[in-house]
Design a protein around this motif. Structure first.
Motif, PDB file in Angstrom:
ATOM      1  N   ARG A 178      20.033  40.554  48.486  1.00 10.17           N
ATOM      2  CA  ARG A 178      19.141  40.961  47.415  1.00 10.17           C
ATOM      3  C   ARG A 178      19.628  42.216  46.721  1.00 10.17           C
ATOM      4  O   ARG A 178      19.472  42.364  45.518  1.00 10.17           O
ATOM      5  CB  ARG A 178      17.747  41.192  47.986  1.00 10.17           C
TER       6      ARG A 178
ATOM      7  N   GLY B  31       9.405  37.885  42.950  1.00  9.99           N
ATOM      8  CA  GLY B  31       8.543  39.027  42.699  1.00  9.99           C
ATOM      9  C   GLY B  31       7.508  38.643  41.672  1.00  9.99           C
ATOM     10  O   GLY B  31       7.443  37.505  41.226  1.00  9.99           O
TER      11      GLY B  31
ATOM     12  N   LYS C  21      13.255  47.125  42.280  1.00  8.34           N
ATOM     13  CA  LYS C  21      11.807  46.982  42.215  1.00  8.34           C
ATOM     14  C   LYS C  21      11.208  48.162  41.460  1.00  8.34           C
ATOM     15  O   LYS C  21      11.876  49.168  41.239  1.00  8.34           O
ATOM     16  CB  LYS C  21      11.228  46.924  43.638  1.00  8.34           C
TER      17      LYS C  21
ATOM     18  N   GLU D  82       9.077  50.315  42.427  1.00  5.85           N
ATOM     19  CA  GLU D  82       9.079  51.565  43.180  1.00  5.85           C
ATOM     20  C   GLU D  82      10.484  52.126  43.301  1.00  5.85           C
ATOM     21  O   GLU D  82      10.692  53.333  43.382  1.00  5.85           O
ATOM     22  CB  GLU D  82       8.430  51.354  44.574  1.00  5.85           C
ATOM     23  N   GLU D  83      11.431  51.213  43.352  1.00  9.60           N
ATOM     24  CA  GLU D  83      12.826  51.646  43.470  1.00  9.60           C
ATOM     25  C   GLU D  83      13.282  52.366  42.193  1.00  9.60           C
ATOM     26  O   GLU D  83      14.083  53.286  42.244  1.00  9.60           O
ATOM     27  CB  GLU D  83      13.755  50.438  43.730  1.00  9.60           C
ATOM     28  N   LYS D  84      12.691  51.943  41.065  1.00  8.29           N
ATOM     29  CA  LYS D  84      13.083  52.543  39.798  1.00  8.29           C
ATOM     30  C   LYS D  84      12.627  53.991  39.699  1.00  8.29           C
ATOM     31  O   LYS D  84      13.148  54.766  38.918  1.00  8.29           O
ATOM     32  CB  LYS D  84      12.493  51.759  38.628  1.00  8.29           C
TER      33      LYS D  84
ATOM     34  N   VAL E 145      13.203  39.400  38.221  1.00 10.70           N
ATOM     35  CA  VAL E 145      13.731  39.790  39.527  1.00 10.70           C
ATOM     36  C   VAL E 145      15.223  39.453  39.618  1.00 10.70           C
ATOM     37  O   VAL E 145      16.020  40.271  40.061  1.00 10.70           O
ATOM     38  CB  VAL E 145      12.960  39.089  40.668  1.00 10.70           C
TER      39      VAL E 145
ATOM     40  N   PRO F  35      15.629  36.730  45.710  1.00 15.35           N
ATOM     41  CA  PRO F  35      14.445  37.597  45.536  1.00 15.35           C
ATOM     42  C   PRO F  35      13.446  36.931  44.609  1.00 15.35           C
ATOM     43  O   PRO F  35      13.776  36.297  43.611  1.00 15.35           O
ATOM     44  CB  PRO F  35      15.037  38.860  44.908  1.00 15.35           C
TER      45      PRO F  35
ATOM     46  N   ASP G 108      13.430  35.939  50.699  1.00 17.49           N
ATOM     47  CA  ASP G 108      13.480  36.939  49.642  1.00 17.49           C
ATOM     48  C   ASP G 108      14.720  37.812  49.705  1.00 17.49           C
ATOM     49  O   ASP G 108      15.182  38.327  48.689  1.00 17.49           O
ATOM     50  CB  ASP G 108      12.236  37.836  49.710  1.00 17.49           C
TER      51      ASP G 108
END
Lengths: 383, 754
Positions: free
Chosen positions: B232, B121, B239, B241-243, B126, B119, B115
């Motif tokens: 990645r 997802g 992701k 959560e990253e956003k 992704v 990556p 990954d």
């Protein structure tokens, strides 16, 4: 017949403009006539006092310039009125002579512009010339020779009156043609030719050039004579009119009346190496005299020949009549009445007349032969 | 090496062997393009050249030379694709399909990567960057090609700005940094494009995360060792959560391309690479176009992955669209089934789903005939062995079989298209050459034009001189009033001198005469001396006619020069009369092709002399003979003195009179003789000009020399004409050469037929 009977005059017609030298030509003829026929007994001399005086006057003028060595032809008096020179041509045989008349008329009469009021006089001159047995046409040699290349040359016909001369020549030629059984003589006679020959003290011979100019300028005159009188013999006889003079220079002077300019020539007198005054000599005039004499004597010869034949015929007729057989009775009567004797006398008389005329004819024939032997000079040409 | 690997290697080698040919062909096409450019330039110059006849310019205006360039450009692009295809050192297989069908999983299985490199997802897309994964034994690295700001702008900003109707995208980093995008709801946009504005805001907000990468000026980023595991960061979308974080990193925006090198678990696959195509259906502008472009340039075949999942186990319209796009990318490969293989990812699917998908694909893709249009493979994307057996093997076997054919088809198709363009080029060049033949007569070569102009000049000179000759002839046969006036003037001058006592005055002259005669004992010596002096002086004064004669000669020179100037003024430089003729004579001598006859004739004309002493005096000289004391009698030949005078005053005066008379008489006779010769000057001048004209115009060398003269001085004779004509000629020649060059290139291209 033109040739007049005994006691009347033959005519010489001289046609030319004023101051061309007609009078001087006549004078020259007469002067030369005294010595020209030395070996033939032919002589020409003036026939009357008036003619003598006229000739002597001009001779005095010419003598004057000879001595002074100044010659001005313009100074010679021109002719104001018509005048008839009368000559006698003595044939040199049997006392036979001929009377000749030459009319000197004012040259101005030729030009119609100068003739105003004198028409009758001119007609009289024309008639004289037309009935002449000889036509003489003088030509001014200096004017012909010294105007070549000159812009004024186109005035020559008017100044020399060649159209009028042609007119008169036509009349003369027609008259000659009417008498075509008679010889006709025309002489073109350049005068004052001293400067153009080398046989008279001159140093250059330009005779051919002079002849060419005469043929050119008088072309129509010659043409009309040939056309109207084909039997005419046309002779060219350049004459030194006065003698040892030379053409010097000339100018064309404007005419104050607005007419044609005037050709004014100057002459100089040739000097003699010894310084003495020059002698008058007139080369070329003998040719004119000889031609005139031949012509005139020839005329007379023909006339006498006709007369002689007439007499001979008459004599024969009378002689025949004298011996004519008219029958016994008539023969007797003619003898008795004297007719036969008369016829015999008449025959004899006519025979004598015929013999006399025949002798004259023979004599004149002999003179003609002598004149022929004289020949013509190197200047002469037959045109 | 396995058999597959060998065959794959052979394919690659075969391609490589044809590469030089393709490269050469491309170079030839670039030459063709240059030839077209050159032809276009030549035609344009010819049309624009002032001296080009209007008809010629109009003719060539009908030729659209540049119109063929786009076709050449397309041909070159096609050949570039072929070059790229044949230049690849690997057989590239694209992996495509909608998002979430298991592409990344499959690639992980094939490549052995995790990954961190590829990556995967669930739920959302992704893969943000197209990656190419190369089987590279003994190496693990990633080489990331970076955008610079301009390419970033072109790829991401400008398309969205255009679609949203915004002003053009910022052109610099600083401008982008400060750009104010509309807030939510501020801009009225279509629903479909709402995300585009959000994208722009997000990208701008994330700028700090990738700004430095954009400023690398295109220098790649190489990830080795541990950094390889950070791949990645560069290739995946953030992701969920990253956003939610305040600073969302979007490094992928700076990455143009990712090349990943690692050893595949299946070591015997040979020289292959897999390309991870970005997912279809993502809402990006021109995403599909990008896809096609990438497929055309990058891959030899495509595996379209379809997943048997709930809601996905059937052949959707989007799948149809995808196949359509893929078909477009097929290009010249004749069989669809050669380029696109369908892989059904049924690994985690139920049998029913698998069956459903299988059946739908059979029906809708292959018309119920297995393999009719596309070969369909089934695979468990996660199962390495399954992938090897049921995917890799068949795909590689297919490619080993079909790639040579496909390569041939691509090349043939490219060359077929190229042949059409080549024919167009041939047609263009032929059309231009045909036009050149038509217009040849209009431009007329400079040499021909000189010839023609020289001929006309010859005629014009003849006409001008003929006219002059007619005038001179007429004057030569008539009296010349000016000459007559000159003669009269000189004559009057002589008379004046004579009448002035020969220059001394009459009295002085007589006085001198007396004194001399007394001294000499007679007049002879003085008279002889004076006559000689006077003869000489009269002759000398008449010789003043030379002034008139010279003026006449000069006038004729002027008239001849004027007649010639009509045609030759260009070389005469404003000179006239004698100077003009002298100049012309020098030009004839100095000409590049010397004109000797012309030079000679001009020299003779300039040598013309009307001279009193030599030409006239001999004719009038005899008139001076009387100016001698001793003269020769023409009859007897004896020499004698003309006159004699006493050496006294009276004698002197008489001598003066005599000599004045003789002088005046000589002068008058000279005058008459001169007037008789009045046509002489005209005749001499006429004869001289007639001879000159005959030589210049009608002699055997005339035509040739006039031509030579014209050639030697054409630029002076006809200023500007030949520069123009030469220029036009040169330009016509240039067009001809360009057309010939283009034809030569097309002949070269002819040799590249398959």
């Amino acid at each position: 017949m033109t040739a007049p009977a005994e006691g009347t005059s033959l005519r010489i017609g001289i046609i030319g403009p004023t101051r061309i030298g007609k009078t001087t030509l006549v004078n020259t003829l007469l002067r030369a006539g005294e010595t020209a026929f030395e070996q033939t007994d032919v002589r020409m001399r003036w026939a009357d006092h008036m003619t003598e005086r006229k000739i002597l006057e001009q001779r005095a003028e010419l003598e004057g310039w000879r001595l002074s060595k100044q010659f001005n032809p313009g100074a010679l008096r021109g002719t104001d009125d018509a005048f008839v020179f009368r000559f006698v041509l003595e044939t040199g045989f049997g006392g036979l002579s001929m009377r000749l008349d030459a009319m000197d008329y004012p040259g101005g009469l030729v030009n119609p512009a100068h003739r105003l009021g004198r028409e009758a006089e001119w007609e009289e001159c024309r008639a004289f010339i037309a009935n002449s047995t000889v036509l003489v046409v003088p030509a001014d040699a200096a004017m012909l020779m010294e105007t070549a290349g000159d812009e004024n040359r186109h005035h020559l016909p008017a100044i020399l009156t060649t159209p009028e001369i042609e007119d008169v020549a036509r009349d003369w030629a027609r008259n000659r043609h009417q008498h075509r059984h008679e010889p006709a003589l025309a002489i073109v006679c350049p005068v004052r030719t001293e400067s153009y020959f080398a046989d008279n003290g001159g140093r250059r011979d330009r005779s051919d050039e002079l002849l060419e100019h005469v043929r050119e300028v008088y072309r129509d005159v010659l043409k009309v004579i040939r056309a109207e009188a084909p039997a005419t013999r046309i002779h060219y006889c350049p004459v030194d009119t006065v003698g040892p003079v030379e053409f010097l220079s000339a100018r064309w002077l404007p005419d104050v009346a607005g007419g044609h300019p005037h050709f004014s020539a100057k002459y100089r007198v040739r000097r003699r190496p010894d310084g003495h005054p020059p002698e008058i000599s007139t080369a070329g005039i003998d040719d004119v005299l000889v031609l005139l004499a031949r012509h005139l004597i020839d005329l007379r010869h023909r006339e006498l020949d006709v007369t002689a034949r007439h007499h001979r015929t008459s004599a024969n007729d009378w002689a025949a009549q004298a011996v004519q057989d008219l029958g016994a009775m008539r023969n007797v009567w003619n003898t008795v009445s004297g007719k036969r004797r008369k016829a015999r006398r008449m025959a004899e008389a006519k025979r004598l007349e015929a013999v006399s005329a025949e002798e004259q004819v023979s004599g004149l024939a002999g003179q003609l032969l002598r004149l022929a032997e004289l020949g013509l000079g190197p200047r002469h040409r037959e045109l | 090496m396995s058999e597959i690997a060998s065959r794959i290697a052979a394919v690659v080698q075969a391609r490589q062997s044809r590469l030089p040919e393709i490269t050469a062909e491309m170079a030839t096409w670039r030459n063709a393009d240059e030839a077209v450019v050159a032809l276009d330039r030549a035609v344009t110059e010819l049309r624009r050249y002032p001296a080009t006849p209007a008809e010629v310019a109009d003719q060539f205006g009908l030729v659209r030379v540049k119109d063929v360039r786009p076709a050449i450009s397309t041909t070159v692009e096609h050949l570039q694709r072929v070059e790229g295809r044949f230049g690849r050192t690997t057989v590239n297989i694209g992996v495509s399909g909608s998002a979430r069908v298991g592409k990344s999983t499959l690639l992980q299985t094939i490549s052995g990567l995790a990954d961190d490199q590829i990556p995967t997802g669930s739920g959302i897309p992704v893969t943000a960057v197209r990656s190419r994964i190369y089987h590279t034994p003994g190496r693990r690295r990633a080489v990331l090609e970076m955008h610079d700001f301009d390419s970033f702008r072109s790829a991401y900003l400008q398309p969205r700005h255009e679609e949203l109707g915004l002003p053009p995208a910022p052109t610099t980093m600083a401008e982008y940094r400060e750009w104010q995008y509309p807030s939510a709801g501020e801009l009225e946009i279509k629903n479909a494009y709402a995300s585009l504005l959000e994208d722009l805001r997000d990208m701008q907000a994330s700028l700090p995360s990738y700004e430095a990468l954009l400023e690398r000026a295109g220098r790649p980023v190489e990830l080795l060792g541990d950094d390889f595991d950070r791949l990645r960061e560069y290739v995946a979308y953030p992701k969920v959560e990253e956003k939610r974080a305040p600073d969302v990193a979007r490094k992928y925006l700076a990455v143009r391309d990712a090349r990943i090198e690692c050893p595949f678990p299946h070591a015997d696959v040979g020289e292959i690479a897999f390309c991870d195509m970005k997912g279809f259906g993502e809402v990006t502008v021109d995403a599909d176009k990008h896809h096609v472009a990438g497929l055309q340039h990058e891959v030899d075949a495509v595996v379209l992955v379809k997943r048997a999942a709930e809601g996905e186990a059937y052949w959707k319209e989007s799948d149809v669209a995808t196949v359509r796009v893929l078909d477009e990318a097929r290009g010249f490969v004749s069989r669809r089934r050669d380029f696109v293989l369908i892989a059904l990812n049924i690994g985690a699917a139920s049998d029913a789903l698998a069956e459903s998908l299988r059946d739908d694909v059979l029906r809708r893709v292959n018309e119920r005939k297995d393999g009719l249009h596309h070969r369909v493979l089934e695979v468990d994307a996660k199962d390495r062995a399954d992938v090897s057996a049921r995917l890799l093997g068949p795909v590689l076997g297919h490619l080993a079989d079909r790639l040579p054919v496909m390569d041939g088809e691509v090349l043939a198709g490219t060359r077929r298209r190229a042949a059409v363009v080549r024919e167009d080029l041939v047609g263009l060049a032929t059309e231009v050459r045909a036009m050149l033949k038509q217009v040849r007569g209009l431009t007329v070569g400079a040499a021909e034009d000189v010839y023609g102009r020289a001929r006309e000049m010859h005629k014009s000179l003849a006409v001008a001189l003929h006219s002059l000759l007619a005038e001179l002839r007429e004057r030569s046969v008539r009296q010349d009033p000016d000459y007559a006036a000159a003669v009269e003037a000189v004559y009057e001058d002589v008379l004046s001198w004579v009448r002035d006592g020969f220059g001394y005055g009459e009295a002085e002259w007589c006085e001198e005469a007396v004194r001399s005669m007394i001294r000499d004992g007679g007049a002879g010596l003085f008279a002889t001396t004076e006559l000689s002096r006077i003869r000489v002086e009269i002759s000398r004064r008449f010789a003043q006619l030379d002034l008139f004669f010279h003026a006449r000669v000069e006038e004729v020179w002027r008239q001849v020069a004027d007649g010639l100037a009509g045609e030759l003024h260009g070389v005469l430089g404003g000179s006239i009369a004698e100077e003009a003729l002298e100049r012309l004579m020098k030009l004839a001598a100095d000409a590049a092709e010397p004109c000797e006859v012309m030079e000679t004739s001009l020299g003779e004309l300039l040598g013309l002399r009307l001279d009193y002493r030599t030409q006239v005096h001999p004719r009038v000289r005899p008139e001076l003979d009387s100016l001698n004391l001793q003269v020769r009698d023409p009859v007897t030949g004896h020499e004698s003195f003309q006159f004699t005078v006493a050496p006294t005053r009276d004698g002197a005066e008489e001598l003066l009179q005599i000599i004045c008379e003789l002088a005046e008489q000589s002068a008058f006779r000279i005058r008459v003789a001169l007037l008789k010769e009045s046509v002489l000057p005209g005749q001499v001048l006429f004869a001289a000009v007639e001879h000159f004209t005959d030589v210049l115009i009608r002699s055997g060398a005339a035509e040739r020399e006039i031509r030579q003269f014209a050639r030697s001085y054409r630029d002076e004779l006809w200023p500007g004409v030949f520069q123009g004509l030469d220029g036009a000629d040169a330009r016509v020649a240039r067009v001809a050469r360009a057309a010939d060059a283009l034809l030569a290139v097309t002949e070269e291209l002819e040799g590249y037929r398959s």
